[in-house]
Design an enzyme around this catalytic site. Sequence first.
Site, PDB file in Angstrom:
ATOM      1  N   ASN A  37       0.849  -1.191   0.000  1.00  0.00           N
ATOM      2  CA  ASN A  37       0.000   0.000   0.000  1.00  0.00           C
ATOM      3  C   ASN A  37       0.886   1.243   0.000  1.00  0.00           C
ATOM      4  O   ASN A  37       1.948   1.286   0.626  1.00  0.00           O
ATOM      5  CB  ASN A  37      -1.034   0.005   1.135  1.00  0.00           C
ATOM      6  CG  ASN A  37      -0.491  -0.273   2.515  1.00  0.00           C
ATOM      7  OD1 ASN A  37       0.552  -0.866   2.674  1.00  0.00           O
ATOM      8  ND2 ASN A  37      -1.232   0.154   3.517  1.00  0.00           N
ATOM      9  N   CYS A  48      -4.190   0.860  -2.346  1.00  0.00           N
ATOM     10  CA  CYS A  48      -4.107  -0.396  -1.597  1.00  0.00           C
ATOM     11  C   CYS A  48      -3.038  -1.317  -2.203  1.00  0.00           C
ATOM     12  O   CYS A  48      -2.728  -1.234  -3.402  1.00  0.00           O
ATOM     13  CB  CYS A  48      -5.450  -1.123  -1.630  1.00  0.00           C
ATOM     14  SG  CYS A  48      -6.700  -0.401  -0.542  1.00  0.00           S
ATOM     15  N   GLU A  50      -3.286  -4.453  -2.887  1.00  0.00           N
ATOM     16  CA  GLU A  50      -3.845  -5.309  -3.947  1.00  0.00           C
ATOM     17  C   GLU A  50      -3.779  -4.587  -5.290  1.00  0.00           C
ATOM     18  O   GLU A  50      -3.443  -5.184  -6.320  1.00  0.00           O
ATOM     19  CB  GLU A  50      -5.298  -5.667  -3.633  1.00  0.00           C
ATOM     20  CG  GLU A  50      -5.484  -6.569  -2.428  1.00  0.00           C
ATOM     21  CD  GLU A  50      -5.592  -5.811  -1.114  1.00  0.00           C
ATOM     22  OE1 GLU A  50      -5.128  -4.661  -1.032  1.00  0.00           O
ATOM     23  OE2 GLU A  50      -6.142  -6.391  -0.164  1.00  0.00           O
ATOM     24  N   CYS A  84     -11.101  -3.447  -3.386  1.00  0.00           N
ATOM     25  CA  CYS A  84     -10.093  -4.427  -3.827  1.00  0.00           C
ATOM     26  C   CYS A  84     -10.722  -5.775  -4.141  1.00  0.00           C
ATOM     27  O   CYS A  84     -10.217  -6.510  -4.986  1.00  0.00           O
ATOM     28  CB  CYS A  84      -8.984  -4.552  -2.796  1.00  0.00           C
ATOM     29  SG  CYS A  84      -7.864  -3.142  -2.883  1.00  0.00           S
TER      30      CYS A  84
END
Length: 125
Positions: A37, A48, A50, A84
């Site tokens: 992140n 984020c 992801e 996400c």
Amino acid sequence: MFKMANLAHKNAYVPYSGFKVGVCIRSDNDKLFFGSNVENAAYPQSQCAEASAIGSMITSGERKIKEVLIIGGNEELCTPCGGCRQRLYEFSSNHTVIYLCNSNGLLKTLKLIDLLPFSFGPGNL
Ligand code: THU
């Protein structure tokens, strides 16, 4: 995957929340991609972990996610946020597996479809 996510977790840029997240994605061709992140002084511009890992996967030409390993901060499960889940779903199948970890190891294994039932994705268009 754990080693790569752990490095991403270590390198996360989180001066505002102090909450580090590291992710490693395995594509269907067994290639690995990691991401951290990345926060920003203008808070909504934060990204984020992801999203960072997905960006790396797409940049390399891979398109399908087989597994995702996520390392969050503590004993609480670090499940992917709503946004996400949707980002991951775009590139996942019904078999895509999520490993939720902390720095000590695995806490829980589940499938992405369990986190996003009745989802809207590429197949709906
Ligand atoms: N965060 C992630 O990186 N992934 C998630 O799915 C949940 C939240 C980050 C965003 C922010 O930098 C910090 O964790 C606290 O919300």
